[in-house]
Enzyme design. Sequence first.
Site, PDB file in Angstrom:
ATOM      1  N   MET A   1      14.469  -4.886  13.996  1.00  0.00           N
ATOM      2  CA  MET A   1      14.813  -6.260  13.703  1.00  0.00           C
ATOM      3  C   MET A   1      15.891  -6.285  12.386  1.00  0.00           C
ATOM      4  O   MET A   1      15.261  -7.395  11.708  1.00  0.00           O
ATOM      5  CB  MET A   1      13.540  -6.520  13.379  1.00  0.00           C
ATOM      6  CG  MET A   1      11.925  -6.018  14.858  1.00  0.00           C
ATOM      7  SD  MET A   1      12.501  -7.099  15.516  1.00  0.00           S
ATOM      8  CE  MET A   1      11.491  -8.450  15.258  1.00  0.00           C
ATOM      9  N   CYS A  83      14.974   3.739  14.700  1.00  0.00           N
ATOM     10  CA  CYS A  83      16.330   3.437  15.719  1.00  0.00           C
ATOM     11  C   CYS A  83      17.278   3.621  16.617  1.00  0.00           C
ATOM     12  O   CYS A  83      17.545   5.292  15.563  1.00  0.00           O
ATOM     13  CB  CYS A  83      16.992   2.864  14.467  1.00  0.00           C
ATOM     14  SG  CYS A  83      17.938   1.369  14.427  1.00  0.00           S
TER      15      CYS A  83
END
Length: 317
Positions: A1, A83
């Site tokens: 995010m 990620c």
Amino acid sequence: MMDWTDRHCRVFHRQITRHTWLYTEMVTTGALVYGDVERHLRFNEEEHPVALQLGGSDPADLATSAKLGQQYGYDEINLNCGCPSERVQKGAFGACLMAEPKLVADCVKAMRDAVTIDVTVKHRIGIDQVEEYSFVRDFVGTIADAGCKTFIVHARNAILKGLSPKENREIPPLKYHVAYQLKREFPELEIIINGGIKTSDEIALHLEHVDGVMMGREAYHNPYAMADYDARFYGDDSPVKSRLEVLEAMIPYIQAQLDAHGERGLKLNSITRHMLGLMAGLPGARAFRQVMSDSKRLASGDPRLLLEAAEGMRRAA
């Protein structure tokens, strides 16, 4: 995010749910060891409980960053091993760390030695074409031996080459049963599931198998979906703010931020951009977004824009 769940976004989300844990965007160790610590770590007291998510792979730098996080008052330190961005991989952190569980264990141990708050790990269930359950089982087991007790499991593989971060959230299939199996095999650990979950009913179903659920994009794009979390999952029957009350609650915060930073220090859009999804699914939501995105109104720096947007939505509906 990254670039999404900044401190302004988290204050906004806190108007909707009092108890849900909030996570920062990923902050790299380099940004803290060599950069502007205050800019990256400052947050607002009303954000608690809030976790600092770190990206890095050097145990010493992670220990330093975790210690800074605790000094600033964060409630948890989370290491991102999920990620898939190639930019992140160049820094030798994110999902590529799943191939080096012993290094991750060293990182976790270094952070745990540096702080007294919880150190947790967020990860995928595999990387590239590695599909065997034993891969993620051994990863979790190795990190657990270093003292980590909480694992946030994004129930997809991470494809390290050939897919964008967006595609990595959509193309690799979700395999929730893998997270369930981890909980069965490691009942003493806290297993939190993540990936593609949108509704409170879905959350409730997952909680029959794991200890917690992390929401990502849905919480950002449809934030008012969190309005029933406090009552349903935390037993708090306090009155829920209406969408209009959420907007009204944000106005003093926005004004205080604008005053503190001056005309050139903070743009109104830096805060309001996180609020565009508040009316998602309602008649007139498009009109609300249009007003909230109006560059001329935003340039005025007047937080009453929020109420104008709500009135525009009412008229459109």
